[in-house]
Design an enzyme around this catalytic site. Structure first.
Site, PDB file in Angstrom:
ATOM      1  N   GLY B  72       0.795  -1.221   0.000  1.00 39.33           N
ATOM      2  CA  GLY B  72       0.000   0.000   0.000  1.00 39.33           C
ATOM      3  C   GLY B  72       0.826   1.269   0.000  1.00 39.33           C
ATOM      4  O   GLY B  72       0.282   2.368  -0.066  1.00 39.33           O
ATOM      5  N   GLN B  73       2.149   1.115   0.059  1.00 35.37           N
ATOM      6  CA  GLN B  73       2.992   2.318   0.088  1.00 35.37           C
ATOM      7  C   GLN B  73       2.824   3.092  -1.209  1.00 35.37           C
ATOM      8  O   GLN B  73       2.676   2.501  -2.275  1.00 35.37           O
ATOM      9  CB  GLN B  73       4.450   1.916   0.275  1.00 35.37           C
ATOM     10  CG  GLN B  73       4.712   1.293   1.631  1.00 35.37           C
ATOM     11  CD  GLN B  73       6.117   0.752   1.731  1.00 35.37           C
ATOM     12  OE1 GLN B  73       7.043   1.325   1.207  1.00 35.37           O
ATOM     13  NE2 GLN B  73       6.249  -0.369   2.405  1.00 35.37           N
ATOM     14  N   SER B  74       2.864   4.400  -1.098  1.00 35.15           N
ATOM     15  CA  SER B  74       2.474   5.234  -2.237  1.00 35.15           C
ATOM     16  C   SER B  74       3.340   4.960  -3.460  1.00 35.15           C
ATOM     17  O   SER B  74       2.866   5.048  -4.580  1.00 35.15           O
ATOM     18  CB  SER B  74       2.537   6.707  -1.848  1.00 35.15           C
ATOM     19  OG  SER B  74       3.857   7.095  -1.613  1.00 35.15           O
ATOM     20  N   TYR B  76       4.369   2.122  -4.454  1.00 39.73           N
ATOM     21  CA  TYR B  76       3.993   0.857  -5.098  1.00 39.73           C
ATOM     22  C   TYR B  76       2.555   0.855  -5.578  1.00 39.73           C
ATOM     23  O   TYR B  76       2.109  -0.112  -6.167  1.00 39.73           O
ATOM     24  CB  TYR B  76       4.196  -0.308  -4.124  1.00 39.73           C
ATOM     25  CG  TYR B  76       5.633  -0.538  -3.744  1.00 39.73           C
ATOM     26  CD1 TYR B  76       6.570  -0.883  -4.716  1.00 39.73           C
ATOM     27  CD2 TYR B  76       6.047  -0.407  -2.431  1.00 39.73           C
ATOM     28  CE1 TYR B  76       7.891  -1.089  -4.372  1.00 39.73           C
ATOM     29  CE2 TYR B  76       7.366  -0.606  -2.078  1.00 39.73           C
ATOM     30  CZ  TYR B  76       8.289  -0.949  -3.045  1.00 39.73           C
ATOM     31  OH  TYR B  76       9.596  -1.145  -2.714  1.00 39.73           O
TER      32      TYR B  76
END
Lengths: 583, 208
Positions: B72-74, B76
């Site tokens: 969920g990291q921006s 990715y």
């Protein structure tokens, strides 16, 4: 989440939170973002100025909620969060500068207080207070003596004496009784604070504190032992500061001072290395990359190199309220956010306006960085005490082009300029080699031309060869008009008396011409009295007696009766006669 | 897929395989939820932030799930859209205690719903309003209000409150997903069965 309206910024920002009654009154220097609990979530640390006289608080926000509050003893001048040691877990310390002290908070609890060394006290002042304590002088005499010391001493008076001097007569005695037992101290006040990495450029490296004071000094403090590592002097008290580099390697402190100048301090010297004199006072100082951006009171934003060379200047639509850098390392973006008094926040990259955010109130502080778990968060507080959080969209792309109206793009396209010719190159070479000689030759010729012109002018004046008379008794002006195609021309002379109020009398007009070419009907005419200011037309006819197309000059003289030299002269170049003489 | 496989599928002998995409912001609890849904003996003890994505497989009573657990990291999040095409269902996880980033969640959800691979598809979406145990968590109704879930008209969706750490609410959500997928599957099978029957009748007539 009370507000979800889009702010007219082209959809670049998400409105995450807006609380118009958060009760946060602060400036950009008192706002910072830091991971205060070491859990990877950044908190917002704010030094709240309260009403300006009471209610000063250190507030910490987590997400949309206030997490903790600590009462501050004095107005905060600046707030920074920094790492002062290498202990695990890595929890940053919050430093709040107020008055002459720096208060350090760790884990949101007061941890340490550092006071700047006090300044030298005027010995005369000390003696006077000593006498007052012993009762040798009364408060009125004390006031007089302090007043005289204040005027001539080179060491300024202490705050106590200055307050004493500002008192009315009836309060003097009480004040002396209250304060005479305490020793006199002169304390400086911190005006700005920033951090400087000690030896590594790492995000979580140990930092030193850099403090600017009212006594025009800049101190670098070691954060472990709290000793002064370096002291530098400025010509004026600093108001804003930007620090870059590392203390052990090389650093650069850019300071905006109260005299309207910007000074750049380097590692080696304790005096400013470069100075930028601004046309008006600075209100914001931000470093973007290697350039320093300064916002001025004349509603302008200016860019300088780190050596103080001016790069550009743009005019803003309203006065600046605050400025903050916008650094987004994950996308390699660096810009500056400028809060304006017309309720807008502008984002500039260099001098290009990239985004305009409309706010419901005037923004007084801006902070951009990682808040919570979101990297591109913009935090603003407003004049009315509101707190606003905006998040930069993940998919946003900033155009390189300026979004402000300006010259069209075609203007910056390079023209296809032809190559330099050999002649041009030779000329340039010649100019480079013998530039001095060429300049001298030119100057000599120029002087000669001027001399020739002056000579001709003097000659004309002396012999009244001009159609203007500058003599005091008969100031006259004349011009001549020739009409017709020939062989008969009409010659009209317009004569004007340019004197203020005196009429001119006894004038006559006479002509000098080649009698083989021309015949003038009235070669001698008397002019009537000339009233000042009016233009008198005097006309006669000229017949050209020659049909070979030859022309000549007819000279017109305005004469005064009884004088041999003319008052003024006009030369008329006659046109070619295009018709044939009838007789 | 061979004829025998198909036949066993129709007869319900073999579990149908479905691809599920698990989306949501970083730190919303995607990996924890997936970990809880796995059989107890294969569960991981400690959950670390996912890098890129990870693939997990588990079975329910009637379906065999292949879950793409996306990071969920921006940085990715741009990977998500590459998996839309092959998915049969979506699990969208929301951190209901993160009020500040609800607007980011909504932004990502809207981007997802408006993607060309998703827009026209009747793909079931299961929302988990996660972290219900936290004190400042919002209710699932409030979360669905903030994300304007009522505007999703063309897809079956369901929101349920969950606490992934203790596994509460997960089974309810999974049951819904299974029910919806089975219903779609059955509808699909019925039509194919009819086609098959028609073909037999046709062949029969041809033979005659």
């Amino acid at each position: 989440m009370t507000s979800m309206e889009s702010g007219g910024d082209g959809g670049k920002w998400l409105d995450a939170h807006y609380d118009p009654v958060a009760g946060l009154y602060t400036f950009s220097s008192c706002v910072d973002l830091a991971d205060l609990s070491g859990d990877g979530e950044n908190r917002l640390v704010v030094g709240d100025l309260g009403t300006g006289s009471s209610g000063m608080k250190l507030k910490v926000y987590r997400g949309t909620a206030l997490m903790s509050e600590n009462t501050l003893l004095d107005l905060p001048a600046g707030l920074v969060a920094f790492f002062m040691d290498l202990h695990e877990p890595r929890i940053p310390t919050t430093a709040v500068a107020s008055g002459p002290c720096i208060y350090l908070y760790k884990n949101l609890r007061p941890y340490f207080k550092f006071t700047l060394p006090s300044l030298e006290v005027n010995t005369l002042e000390q003696d006077v207070w000593q006498q007052a304590r012993e009762g040798q002088i009364d408060p009125l005499t004390l006031k007089e003596m302090l007043e005289s010391i204040r005027k001539k001493a080179d060491v300024p008076l202490s705050v106590r004496s200055l307050r004493f001097l500002s008192l009315e007569t009836d309060g003097l005695d009480e004040f002396v009784q209250l304060h005479k037992q305490q020793p006199i101290r002169r304390q400086t006040v911190i005006t700005c604070i920033d951090t400087l990495k000690k030896s590594t450029a790492d995000e979580d490296g140990v930092s030193c504190l850099v403090v600017g004071t009212e006594s025009s000094d800049v101190f670098i403090l070691d954060s472990k032992a709290f000793i002064i590592l370096s002291k530098m002097s400025l010509p004026a008290p600093p108001t804003m500061m930007d620090v870059t580099g590392q203390f052990d390697v090389e650093f650069r402190i850019t300071v905006a001072c109260r005299n309207g100048n910007i000074y750049i301090l380097r590692r080696e010297s304790d005096k400013p290395k470069y100075c930028v004199e601004l046309p008006s006072h600075p209100v914001g100082l931000v470093r973007v990359g290697k350039n320093v951006l300064v916002g001025c009171t004349d509603e302008s934003l200016q860019g300088f190199t780190q050596k103080g060379k001016k790069l550009w200047k743009i005019v803003l639509p309203a006065p600046i309220t605050t400025m903050a850098p916008m650094d987004l390392p994950t996308r390699g973006f660096q810009g500056v956010l400028v809060g304006l008094a017309n309720c807008e926040v502008h984002l500039y990259r260099d001098k290009n306006l990239l985004s305009t955010i409309k706010t419901p109130d005037v923004v007084t502080s801006i902070c951009f960085g990682r808040y919570g778990r979101e990297d591109g968060t913009l935090i603003m507080t407003t004049k009315g005490g509101g707190l606003m959080v905006k998040i930069l969209k993940r998919t946003v792309v900033f155009d390189d082009r300026d979004s402000a109206p300006g010259p069209p793009l075609a203007q910056s396209i390079r023209l296809n300029v032809p190559k330099k010719t050999k002649l041009y190159v030779d000329q340039t070479l010649r100019e480079r080699e013998s530039g001095v000689a060429m300049h001298r030759a030119f100057q000599m010729d120029l002087s000669r031309v001027r001399l020739a012109a002056a000579k001709a002018y003097v000659k004309a004046l002396e012999s009244s060869l001009t159609p203007m008379s500058a003599s005091l008794s008969e100031p006259l002006k004349m011009n001549a008009v020739v009409q017709g195609l020939g062989p008969s021309f009409k010659l009209t002379l317009h004569v004007q008396n340019t004197a203020a109020c005196r009429p001119v009398m006894n004038l006559a007009i006479s002509f000098l011409y080649d009698e083989n070419l021309y015949r003038i009907r009235d070669p001698y005419m008397r002019i009537p009295l000339l009233v000042p200011g009016l233009i008198y037309p005097v006309g006669t006819f000229v017949d050209c007696t020659n049909d070979k197309g030859i022309t000549d000059i007819i000279k017109v003289f305005v004469l005064h009766e009884g004088r041999s030299s003319p008052l003024l002269t006009a030369h008329i170049n006659m046109p070619v006669s295009e018709g044939l003489a009838l007789s | 897929m061979g004829l025998l496989d198909k036949l066993s599928g129709w007869l319900g002998l073999r579990k149908k395989e479905v691809n599920v995409l698990c989306l949501g912001l970083d730190n919303s609890g995607k990996s924890t939820i997936i970990n809880q849904l796995k059989p107890a003996n294969t569960q991981a003890q400690e959950i670390v932030p996912t890098i890129g994505f990870s693939i997990e497989k588990f079975k329910s009573s009637s379906l065999s799930f292949t879950v793409f657990d996306m990071s969920g990291q921006s940085r990715y999040r741009s990977l998500w859209e590459h998996y839309y095409k092959e998915s049969h269902a979506i699990i969208f996880v929301i951190d209901s205690s993160d009020k500040l980033r609800m607007v980011v969640t909504k932004e990502e959800l809207d981007t997802f719903l408006n993607h060309e691979d998703i827009r026209g598809k009747r793909i079931p979406v299961l929302f988990f309003a996660n972290k219900m145990d936290l004190q400042d968590a919002m209710s699932s109704v409030k979360v669905s209000q903030m994300l304007c879930l009522e505007n999703i008209k063309d897809k079956p969706w369901h929101i349920c409150a969950s606490n992934a750490v203790r596994g509460e609410g997960l089974q309810e959500g999974l049951d819904w997903l299974q029910g919806t997928l089975s219903a779609q599957h059955t509808a699909h099978i019925t039509t194919t069965k009819n086609n098959f029957l028609n073909m037999f009748v046709f062949l029969f007539f041809l033979y005659l």
